[in-house]
Design a protein around this motif. Sequence first.
Motif, mmCIF file in Angstrom:
data_model
loop_
_atom_site.group_PDB
_atom_site.id
_atom_site.type_symbol
_atom_site.label_atom_id
_atom_site.label_comp_id
_atom_site.label_asym_id
_atom_site.label_seq_id
_atom_site.Cartn_x
_atom_site.Cartn_y
_atom_site.Cartn_z
ATOM 1 N N PRO A 42 -16.436 22.814 73.935
ATOM 2 C CA PRO A 42 -15.130 22.247 74.256
ATOM 3 C C PRO A 42 -15.224 21.109 75.250
ATOM 4 O O PRO A 42 -14.766 21.203 76.373
ATOM 5 N N ARG A 43 -15.835 20.005 74.838
ATOM 6 C CA ARG A 43 -15.998 18.877 75.731
ATOM 7 C C ARG A 43 -15.289 17.668 75.162
ATOM 8 O O ARG A 43 -15.245 17.464 73.952
ATOM 9 N N ASP A 44 -14.736 16.844 76.026
ATOM 10 C CA ASP A 44 -13.957 15.691 75.611
ATOM 11 C C ASP A 44 -14.884 14.559 75.194
ATOM 12 O O ASP A 44 -15.654 14.051 75.999
ATOM 13 N N PRO A 45 -14.851 14.153 73.934
ATOM 14 C CA PRO A 45 -15.729 13.056 73.514
ATOM 15 C C PRO A 45 -15.295 11.736 74.104
ATOM 16 O O PRO A 45 -16.080 10.794 74.158
ATOM 17 N N PHE B 217 -9.600 6.990 66.008
ATOM 18 C CA PHE B 217 -9.704 8.393 66.396
ATOM 19 C C PHE B 217 -8.418 9.112 66.000
ATOM 20 O O PHE B 217 -7.349 8.496 65.904
ATOM 21 N N ARG B 218 -8.518 10.407 65.759
ATOM 22 C CA ARG B 218 -7.370 11.201 65.318
ATOM 23 C C ARG B 218 -7.329 12.510 66.086
ATOM 24 O O ARG B 218 -8.328 13.227 66.191
ATOM 25 N N VAL B 219 -6.170 12.812 66.627
ATOM 26 C CA VAL B 219 -5.922 14.097 67.281
ATOM 27 C C VAL B 219 -4.724 14.731 66.594
ATOM 28 O O VAL B 219 -3.661 14.113 66.495
ATOM 29 N N GLN B 220 -4.893 15.973 66.110
ATOM 30 C CA GLN B 220 -3.795 16.672 65.445
ATOM 31 C C GLN B 220 -3.706 18.098 65.968
ATOM 32 O O GLN B 220 -4.707 18.804 66.046
ATOM 33 N N ALA B 221 -2.498 18.493 66.352
ATOM 34 C CA ALA B 221 -2.241 19.855 66.819
ATOM 35 C C ALA B 221 -1.173 20.483 65.932
ATOM 36 O O ALA B 221 -0.155 19.863 65.642
ATOM 37 N N ILE B 222 -1.435 21.702 65.496
ATOM 38 C CA ILE B 222 -0.470 22.469 64.721
ATOM 39 C C ILE B 222 -0.011 23.625 65.597
ATOM 40 O O ILE B 222 -0.792 24.532 65.904
ATOM 41 N N LEU B 223 1.253 23.581 66.001
ATOM 42 C CA LEU B 223 1.789 24.546 66.963
ATOM 43 C C LEU B 223 2.788 25.459 66.259
ATOM 44 O O LEU B 223 3.768 24.974 65.682
ATOM 45 N N ASP C 270 -6.602 2.871 66.086
ATOM 46 C CA ASP C 270 -7.532 2.076 65.277
ATOM 47 C C ASP C 270 -8.573 1.422 66.167
ATOM 48 O O ASP C 270 -8.972 0.282 65.944
ATOM 49 N N GLY C 271 -9.030 2.151 67.181
ATOM 50 C CA GLY C 271 -10.032 1.618 68.102
ATOM 51 C C GLY C 271 -11.386 1.464 67.452
ATOM 52 O O GLY C 271 -11.550 1.655 66.238
ATOM 53 N N PRO C 272 -12.411 1.140 68.242
ATOM 54 C CA PRO C 272 -13.756 0.911 67.696
ATOM 55 C C PRO C 272 -14.289 2.149 67.001
ATOM 56 O O PRO C 272 -13.983 3.282 67.358
ATOM 57 N N SER C 273 -15.083 1.926 65.998
ATOM 58 C CA SER C 273 -15.654 3.035 65.221
ATOM 59 C C SER C 273 -16.826 3.676 65.925
ATOM 60 O O SER C 273 -17.363 4.666 65.443
ATOM 61 N N GLY D 169 -11.230 14.075 66.198
ATOM 62 C CA GLY D 169 -12.461 13.444 65.772
ATOM 63 C C GLY D 169 -12.212 12.037 65.269
ATOM 64 O O GLY D 169 -11.062 11.597 65.138
ATOM 65 N N PRO D 170 -13.292 11.292 64.964
ATOM 66 C CA PRO D 170 -13.152 9.908 64.496
ATOM 67 C C PRO D 170 -12.541 9.850 63.101
ATOM 68 O O PRO D 170 -12.715 10.756 62.286
ATOM 69 N N ARG D 171 -11.834 8.775 62.842
ATOM 70 C CA ARG D 171 -11.235 8.541 61.525
ATOM 71 C C ARG D 171 -12.199 7.756 60.640
ATOM 72 O O ARG D 171 -13.020 6.976 61.134
#
Length: 414
Positions: A362-365, A398-404, A350-353, A391-393
């Motif tokens: 493929p670059r790290d934001p 921010f949200r990171v989701q991986a489906i493995l 829940d960091g800053p918007s 990406g941002p919520r």
Amino acid sequence: MNRFARGFARTRCWFGARPLAFDGVLAVLSLAAMVVGSFAVNGVHGPEFGTRTPAARSVVLMVLVAAALLYRRSHPRGVLVFTSLLSVIELGFGDPSAPVAMSAVIALYTVASRTDRPTTWRVGLITMAGLTGTAMFFGSTPWYTQENIAIFAWTGMASAAGDAVRSRRDFVDAIRERAERAERTREEEARRRVAEERLRIARDLHDVVAHHIALVNVQAGVAAHVMDRRPDQAKEALAHVREASRSALNELRATVGLLRQSGDPEAPTEPAPGLAVLDDLVTTFRQAGLPVEVARADEGAAPPSAVDLAAYRIIQEALTNVRKHAGDQARAEVSVVRVGLTLEVTVLDDGPSGRVPAPAGPRDPDAPEGGHGLIGMRERVAALGGRLSAGPRYGGGFRVQAILPLTARTGEDI
């Protein structure tokens, strides 16, 4: 016998490197055979000599067709046409004719050995019909004599022999080409595997260094801040620094151990980290001041080792980015859920918007200077055949989701 075989092999190699010399010897031998044959007549018990002398016209034709054989490699079809025409002239007007057709047989063999099968049979039939027909209908002897049958047989054998030589040459070339292609494929596969292994080690080193150095930096800052007023809290922070440093060294040693050659000291045998030690990983972040909540619904079953390591590293990198970029008041949530034959790993904060989503490449934001955090995560997920979204919520964070996938590309099943 061995000495003869070695001498024959050396002679063959010498002529193979000098094709014009071989053709010169062939032309001389053919001329000699034709001249000797022009003095012979068929007797009751075989050829007889001394009763026949070739005409001057026959001698000139034999010399011309023998000389034409010098060009049988560079102009095979032209030599065949030339020798066939002179052979037709000799067969039609010679009485009796000299064996000029011997040169046409050699030229036909050359054409057959250098062209495809349909062309070989077309040219062979035309040559066979032309020479045999001329000998049968325009010669002074009956059409069924053995000389005419010999022309028919020799032209047929020349076509068949040339086609067989060409087929064998094509077969050998195909085997050689397959061997060379297989060698190139092995080399390319080896280079690809080396590149993949280097990339995997680079990802591991990045994850280890980024995670532990970020924790060391935070704890060192806390120790410096409270050193004078609360030394006991500073000691605790320094203890966390020491623990994070020890963990970093252990993981670096395990990763670098993969680069050892045979004969080097024995590499570490600790298993790669996975979801079984997720609580320890989360504890290090909590000690660094990042509140983290964990929710797991993976039924307690251990996933394949490749998926296990990838999930651990994705959570580690995502939490490291939260600690580095989301601010001191941020909170994080980690969920690990098994859905059918996939494992879904999600990290929220829940960091800053004001944090921006990942650009098109493929670059790290989270690393505006060009960091490799998201690049490494994307590569890990892609290697397993999964999907990664980051990406941002909505509303901030921010949200990171991986489906493995649990069964794809890893070669394992659970």
